[in-house]
Design a protein around this motif. Structure first.
Motif, PDB file in Angstrom:
ATOM      1  N   GLU A 119      -0.933  -5.791 -17.361  1.00 59.67           N
ATOM      2  CA  GLU A 119      -1.378  -5.771 -15.970  1.00 59.67           C
ATOM      3  C   GLU A 119      -1.977  -7.128 -15.661  1.00 59.67           C
ATOM      4  N   LEU A 120      -1.579  -7.716 -14.540  1.00 58.24           N
ATOM      5  CA  LEU A 120      -2.032  -9.053 -14.181  1.00 58.24           C
ATOM      6  C   LEU A 120      -2.426  -9.097 -12.721  1.00 58.24           C
ATOM      7  N   GLU A 121      -3.389  -9.946 -12.420  1.00 56.41           N
ATOM      8  CA  GLU A 121      -3.785 -10.195 -11.037  1.00 56.41           C
ATOM      9  C   GLU A 121      -3.731 -11.700 -10.785  1.00 56.41           C
ATOM     10  N   PRO A 122      -3.465 -12.097  -9.539  1.00 54.05           N
ATOM     11  CA  PRO A 122      -3.410 -13.526  -9.220  1.00 54.05           C
ATOM     12  C   PRO A 122      -4.723 -14.227  -9.573  1.00 54.05           C
ATOM     13  N   GLY A 123      -4.622 -15.487  -9.850  1.00 52.30           N
ATOM     14  CA  GLY A 123      -5.784 -16.292 -10.242  1.00 52.30           C
ATOM     15  C   GLY A 123      -5.364 -17.198 -11.377  1.00 52.30           C
ATOM     16  N   MET A 124      -6.135 -17.210 -12.411  1.00 54.82           N
ATOM     17  CA  MET A 124      -5.820 -18.035 -13.577  1.00 54.82           C
ATOM     18  C   MET A 124      -4.627 -17.451 -14.331  1.00 54.82           C
ATOM     19  N   ALA A 125      -3.773 -18.339 -14.817  1.00 54.51           N
ATOM     20  CA  ALA A 125      -2.656 -17.915 -15.666  1.00 54.51           C
ATOM     21  C   ALA A 125      -3.167 -17.688 -17.079  1.00 54.51           C
ATOM     22  N   ARG A 126      -2.525 -16.789 -17.796  1.00 52.08           N
ATOM     23  CA  ARG A 126      -2.825 -16.599 -19.216  1.00 52.08           C
ATOM     24  C   ARG A 126      -1.887 -17.499 -19.987  1.00 52.08           C
ATOM     25  N   GLU A 127      -2.462 -18.503 -20.636  1.00 57.85           N
ATOM     26  CA  GLU A 127      -1.698 -19.442 -21.459  1.00 57.85           C
ATOM     27  C   GLU A 127      -1.735 -18.908 -22.884  1.00 57.85           C
ATOM     28  N   ALA A 128      -0.583 -18.501 -23.400  1.00 57.85           N
ATOM     29  CA  ALA A 128      -0.516 -17.889 -24.727  1.00 57.85           C
ATOM     30  C   ALA A 128      -0.099 -18.906 -25.775  1.00 57.85           C
ATOM     31  N   GLU A 129      -0.795 -18.884 -26.884  1.00 60.64           N
ATOM     32  CA  GLU A 129      -0.439 -19.725 -28.020  1.00 60.64           C
ATOM     33  C   GLU A 129       0.801 -19.126 -28.701  1.00 60.64           C
ATOM     34  N   PRO A 130       1.526 -19.911 -29.484  1.00 59.74           N
ATOM     35  CA  PRO A 130       2.693 -19.380 -30.202  1.00 59.74           C
ATOM     36  C   PRO A 130       2.293 -18.233 -31.136  1.00 59.74           C
ATOM     37  N   ALA A 151       6.083 -22.415 -21.763  1.00 56.86           N
ATOM     38  CA  ALA A 151       5.312 -23.307 -20.886  1.00 56.86           C
ATOM     39  C   ALA A 151       6.195 -24.368 -20.249  1.00 56.86           C
ATOM     40  N   THR A 152       7.279 -24.754 -20.932  1.00 62.66           N
ATOM     41  CA  THR A 152       8.174 -25.792 -20.416  1.00 62.66           C
ATOM     42  C   THR A 152       9.293 -25.249 -19.532  1.00 62.66           C
ATOM     43  N   GLU A 153       9.476 -23.911 -19.505  1.00 60.76           N
ATOM     44  CA  GLU A 153      10.572 -23.311 -18.735  1.00 60.76           C
ATOM     45  C   GLU A 153      10.170 -22.001 -18.063  1.00 60.76           C
ATOM     46  N   PRO A 154       9.064 -21.942 -17.320  1.00 58.39           N
ATOM     47  CA  PRO A 154       8.670 -20.664 -16.713  1.00 58.39           C
ATOM     48  C   PRO A 154       9.667 -20.247 -15.633  1.00 58.39           C
ATOM     49  N   VAL A 155       9.800 -18.934 -15.453  1.00 54.57           N
ATOM     50  CA  VAL A 155      10.668 -18.375 -14.415  1.00 54.57           C
ATOM     51  C   VAL A 155       9.864 -17.394 -13.577  1.00 54.57           C
ATOM     52  N   GLU A 156      10.277 -17.207 -12.309  1.00 58.06           N
ATOM     53  CA  GLU A 156       9.632 -16.229 -11.435  1.00 58.06           C
ATOM     54  C   GLU A 156      10.443 -14.946 -11.468  1.00 58.06           C
ATOM     55  N   GLY A 167       8.780 -16.259 -28.430  1.00 60.37           N
ATOM     56  CA  GLY A 167       7.338 -16.052 -28.390  1.00 60.37           C
ATOM     57  C   GLY A 167       6.603 -16.957 -29.364  1.00 60.37           C
ATOM     58  N   ASP A 168       7.368 -17.752 -30.126  1.00 56.91           N
ATOM     59  CA  ASP A 168       6.740 -18.631 -31.114  1.00 56.91           C
ATOM     60  C   ASP A 168       6.560 -20.054 -30.596  1.00 56.91           C
ATOM     61  N   VAL A 169       6.544 -20.187 -29.262  1.00 58.49           N
ATOM     62  CA  VAL A 169       6.230 -21.456 -28.599  1.00 58.49           C
ATOM     63  C   VAL A 169       5.143 -21.157 -27.562  1.00 58.49           C
ATOM     64  N   PRO A 170       4.400 -22.167 -27.097  1.00 51.85           N
ATOM     65  CA  PRO A 170       3.408 -21.899 -26.045  1.00 51.85           C
ATOM     66  C   PRO A 170       4.101 -21.282 -24.824  1.00 51.85           C
ATOM     67  N   HIS A 171       3.504 -20.228 -24.274  1.00 49.47           N
ATOM     68  CA  HIS A 171       4.098 -19.559 -23.117  1.00 49.47           C
ATOM     69  C   HIS A 171       2.990 -19.049 -22.206  1.00 49.47           C
ATOM     70  N   ARG A 172       3.393 -18.531 -21.049  1.00 53.72           N
ATOM     71  CA  ARG A 172       2.389 -18.172 -20.040  1.00 53.72           C
ATOM     72  C   ARG A 172       2.791 -16.909 -19.298  1.00 53.72           C
ATOM     73  N   TYR A 173       1.757 -16.294 -18.670  1.00 55.40           N
ATOM     74  CA  TYR A 173       1.921 -15.157 -17.772  1.00 55.40           C
ATOM     75  C   TYR A 173       1.034 -15.457 -16.570  1.00 55.40           C
TER      76      TYR A 173
END
Length: 189
Positions: A119-130, A151-156, A167-173
């Protein structure tokens, strides 16, 4: 629900037992595991004692340091038939963003697949480590809109959209609209 209260099904006791078990299995001292995870030894000691309120980031860092999936540290014992009602289950909050992960089920050792409701709400992104090497994430949006991926290829994505990424690279939500939720399937080698 008040965020400071611990809901029924809180994963703190499961995390404490799992941390001790996995740390001992790996033959690591408290100090060495804390160093590898980048957390204070006193924090790790409190977590193993069943105290504290660990964030998603802390549990992920400990899982990576131990070489085990996140789910192995939060999974609670289950019956053969298990129902997780909406709003129930072990919920872990992020320190970075308005993000809550709920483990719905962990894969059996042969499958190494875990399923979460996030569950996510607008505001800060969650930057996930690998995560551990070879991890793959699969995500289906149930409601709202979000930006996710490496982190280098986010999609909407919007309701019903699916994405898979390493999931073994930096990624975001990042939630782009209120009330965003998705089902996340994590695969581990």
């Amino acid at each position: 629900m008040d965020r400071t209260t611990r809901p029924e099904g809180s994963p703190v006791a499961a995390i404490a037992a799992a941390l001790r078990r996995e740390r001992e299995r790996a033959g690591l001292s408290l100090g060495e595991l804390a160093r590898r995870a980048g957390i204070a030894k006193s924090t790790l000691s409190q977590l193993e004692a069943g105290n504290g309120n660990p964030s998603v980031e802390t549990v992920w860092a400990l899982g990576v340091a131990l070489g085990v999936p996140f789910s192995r540290l939060v999974e609670q014992a289950t019956a053969r038939v298990r129902v997780v009602r909406a709003g129930e289950g072990p919920r872990i909050r992020s320190q970075q963003a308005d993000f809550v992960g709920t483990l719905l089920t962990a894969g059996v050792p042969q499958a190494r697949r875990d399923i979460y409701l996030i569950e996510l709400e607008p505001g800060m992104a969650r930057e996930a480590e690998p995560h551990i090497p070879g991890s793959v994430e699969h995500l289906v949006v149930g409601a709202g809109r979000l930006r996710t991926g490496p982190a280098t290829e986010p999609v909407e994505l919007g309701p019903g959209d699916y994405v898979t990424f390493p999931g073994d690279v930096p990624h975001r939500y990042e939630a782009l609209s209120p009330g965003t939720f998705a089902v996340l399937v994590m695969e581990h080698p």
